[in-house]
Write a protein that holds these residues in place. Structure first.
Motif: not given
Lengths: 284, 440
Positions: A193-203
């Motif tokens: 999941l390439k989008d994980l990094k973005q989500v992680l940044g938010l979390v």
């Protein structure tokens, strides 16, 4: 039928356990590589830059200055009366340093596999599980430097160090266990999941505000406090402050909770990683 | 004999998506709708490689060779089937081992050693021989991203062979090394074979398969097209690559022991068949040509004088025939029929015609169809590809008009196992002596 189902589940758990044992054993057999890669990672971080290792000292100090000015001077936030220090700066940095360690480690763990796709795709038998571990280990070293700065600041502001300070090494141990587990989960997921990094940044950003770092835990409404306490970093920050600043023993329940969460995350992370590992070379 | 590598019914398929979002759509689709197309890189492949065997894998680009090697190395997992490997594997996959781009050469050597379970001390011991073999000088302390592809592969190969593997897997890696390094590598591979280790290599260099491999596997479209003795497999593969044809009688053999010999095609040739029908003709219409068009070369053939078997690869020294099938459009009173062999640099190596032979051909009438056979003993030449041009002209040696000249009428490869043929010289001498005498 239900019986056979239960046997199946038992078998699966046994298998998971075996995977976990094998996984831990492989970490040990690859210790030379682990050490070498950690050395190299540290050197890459600090050697060659102008100030070298000084950055490990400058960074926490700079953070302390920025947050301290905004929250301490502008917003007039005061530390917990029970925290053992009147200095907001010291109070802040004592929470900030372990949080930064956690946040940075988790963030860079998510990249650990994608950054090293060459190794995973081309090296025979490459133990990719050590990659997040290398990331964690090299941040521990930076963190220890930060802790040294913290100890010096404590001595300057408080005049003395409590023997309870030693307990923070127990905390560090569990953060390492926790972040390795999280690192395994995040690094293997981010392959798919390439989008994980973005989500992680938010979390991580949310985590910073929902962990009592720049405000005391006593400001959290009692009704929702238990939710905040689910966050293992809540207990880490609390523990650092209690032992280091107040010179008091840690909250045992909090420490036990942290220990359980860390070990469970570690084991689950290992199994998770192991299950996803066969597909890495293909997807990367 | 012990089995080193055993591959049982393995298949590998990849999912191809038209666009990246399709992948997500497929995961999220509640009805399990498929958005991918299946691509089968390997389809039900089985074989066994014995310990101490050296095996070449040939096949055109995209046929699944590299996927197969990656499955054997365990880097990829098969979709179905089983791979089992006995012994320590050292591999050079896709131009270089798994190096960390940011690390220096030296650091990569240590990491590579660690990957193969060596301790720092053990790598220390081998370091000198690794650096010696790679021979990249001071670059060893630069990060490998600054390396040329040649330097990269030198170090990678050096690491791979110096850790004493039981099985060496080389994928096309040597093609970027310079000739000196290649020779060094081949010597090393040779010593590996002598030490009874297993070597598996993928290469487009047919010559090295012939000289370094006992057996070969030809993979085509994800399936084993042929497996067997290296010579036979290479011969058929080469004719397939040059002419897009699988020679007659070639079957996909699962059994390593089954081999095809000349007798197969001899049996296929009927005794009653006319002389002309026996000639393994090739169309030449695809080749570039020029000429007045008084006669047209329709087909050519190059084959053994005795067995009438089409020749794609030869060693030199064989009695061969080059035949031209000519359609005569206008009457030619003094026809000249010739063939010429050029090497890959376009250098003319030799030519044969009725003029060089000193024989006059009878005048040809319009509308006639004739076959001209040029027989000769193929000389001993250096290894490589050669092009045969075919021509028909009218006139004398000094003054003639080309009627039809076909540039690349036929391509043939010389593979001669002798050392002299591998030196890059044009001609290989046969009877040579060297003596050493004491001078007083």
């Amino acid at each position: 039928m239900p019986l056979s189902n239960r046997v199946g589940a038992g078998e699966a758990m046994k298998q998971d356990f075996r995977i976990f044992l094998d996984f831990s054993r492989r970490l040990w057999t690859n210790r030379f590589m682990l050490k070498m890669m950690t050395d190299r990672e540290l050197k890459a971080q600090y050697v060659g830059s102008l100030f070298g290792l000084a950055w490990a000292v400058i960074n926490p100090l700079a953070l302390m200055a920025v947050y301290g000015i905004v929250f301490g001077y502008f917003f007039k936030t005061k530390p917990d009366p029970s925290s053992g220090t009147q200095s907001y700066m010291l109070y802040l940095v004592c929470g900030l340093i372990p949080w930064q360690f956690f946040a940075q480690t988790v963030t860079s763990c998510a990249d650990a596999l994608t950054k090293n796709s060459n190794l995973i795709k081309k090296a025979v038998d490459f133990p990719s599980e050590i990659l997040p571990v290398v990331t964690v280990f090299s941040s521990v070293i930076s963190h220890l430097i930060g802790v040294a700065v913290l100890l010096i600041l404590t001595v300057i502001f408080n005049g003395s160090l409590s023997p309870w300070t030693l307990v923070i090494f127990v905390y560090i141990f569990f953060i390492v266990v926790l972040t390795v587990g999280l690192g395994w989960i995040l690094s293997s997921l981010s392959v798919y999941l390439k989008d994980l990094k973005q989500v992680l940044g938010l979390v991580i950003m949310a985590g910073f505000f929902f962990t009592p770092i720049f405000y005391p835990a006593s400001r959290i409404p009692a009704a929702v406090l238990w939710i905040f306490k689910l966050n293992p970093m809540f207990h880490v920050v609390e523990g650092y402050r209690l032992t280091m600043l107040a010179g008091r023993p840690p909250v045992v329940n909090g420490l036990i909770y942290l220990a359980v969460v860390s070990v469970v995350t570690f084991a689950m992370g290992g199994i998770f990683f192991r299950r996803l590992k066969p597909g890495f070379a293909e997807v990367l | 004999m012990e089995i080193a590598i055993s591959v049982k019914n393995i298949s590998k398929s990849y999912r191809l998506y038209k666009a990246p979002p399709d992948k997500l759509k497929e995961i999220l689709n509640p009805f399990g709708r498929k958005y991918h197309q299946e691509f089968r890189a390997l389809n039900d492949v089985s074989f066994e490689i014995k310990k101490g065997e050296s095996v070449g894998i040939v096949g055109r680009n995209g046929s699944g060779k590299s996927t197969l090697l990656k499955l054997i190395c365990g880097v990829l997992q098969p979709t179905s089937g089983e791979v089992s490997v006995q012994g320590r594997v050292s591999a050079l996959l896709e131009l270089g081992a798994g190096f960390n781009q940011e690390y220096t050469g030296r650091q990569n050597v240590y990491m590579n050693g660690a990957l193969r379970g060596l301790t720092k001390e053990q790598v220390d011991e081998k370091l000198e021989s690794i650096l010696d073999f790679a021979d990249i000088g001071d670059f060893i302390d630069q990060s490998v991203k600054t390396y040329s592809s040649g330097m990269y592969v030198r170090l990678a190969f050096s690491c791979a062979v110096n850790v004493e593997p039981d099985i060496l897997i080389v994928d096309e890696a040597l093609s970027v090394g310079d000739i000196r390094f290649k020779h060094k590598c081949f010597r090393k591979i040779e010593s590996f074979r002598e030490a009874g280790k297993t070597v598996l290599m993928v290469t487009h260099d047919i010559g090295s398969v012939k000289s370094f491999c006992d057996n070969a596997i030809w993979i085509n479209n994800g399936k084993i097209e042929q497996i067997g003795k290296a010579d036979a497999v290479v011969r058929d593969y080469s004719s397939f690559m040059n002419y897009g044809l699988v020679s007659k009688g070639s079957v996909a053999l699962k059994d390593t022991k089954a081999q095809r010999g000349n007798e197969v095609s001899l049996v296929q040739r009927g005794n009653e068949a006319s002389f002309d029908a026996d000639i393994p003709w090739e169309e030449v219409s695809h080749s570039s040509s020029f000429g007045d068009g008084g006669a047209i070369i329709k087909r050519v053939a190059f084959y053994g004088k005795d067995d009438f078997k089409k020749i794609a690869i030869l060693e030199g020294g064989e009695s061969v025939v080059f035949s031209l099938d000519i359609e005569v459009k206008e009457a030619l009173d003094m026809p000249i029929v010739a063939c010429r062999l050029d090497n890959k640099y376009g250098m003319h190596i030799f030519g044969v015609s009725n003029l060089t032979v000193g024989e006059e051909l009878r005048p040809l009438n319009a509308g006639e169809r004739v076959v001209v056979n040029i027989e000769f003993v193929f000389p001993k030449l250096g290894n490589g590809h050669y092009v045969i041009a075919a021509a028909i002209a009218n006139g004398t040696n000094q003054a003639h008009v080309q009627q039809h000249f076909v540039h690349e009428a036929y391509i043939v490869q010389v593979i001669n196992p002798s050392v002299a043929a591998k030196m890059g010289h044009c001609i290989v001498l046969e009877q040579t002596w060297i003596s050493l005498m004491d001078s007083k």
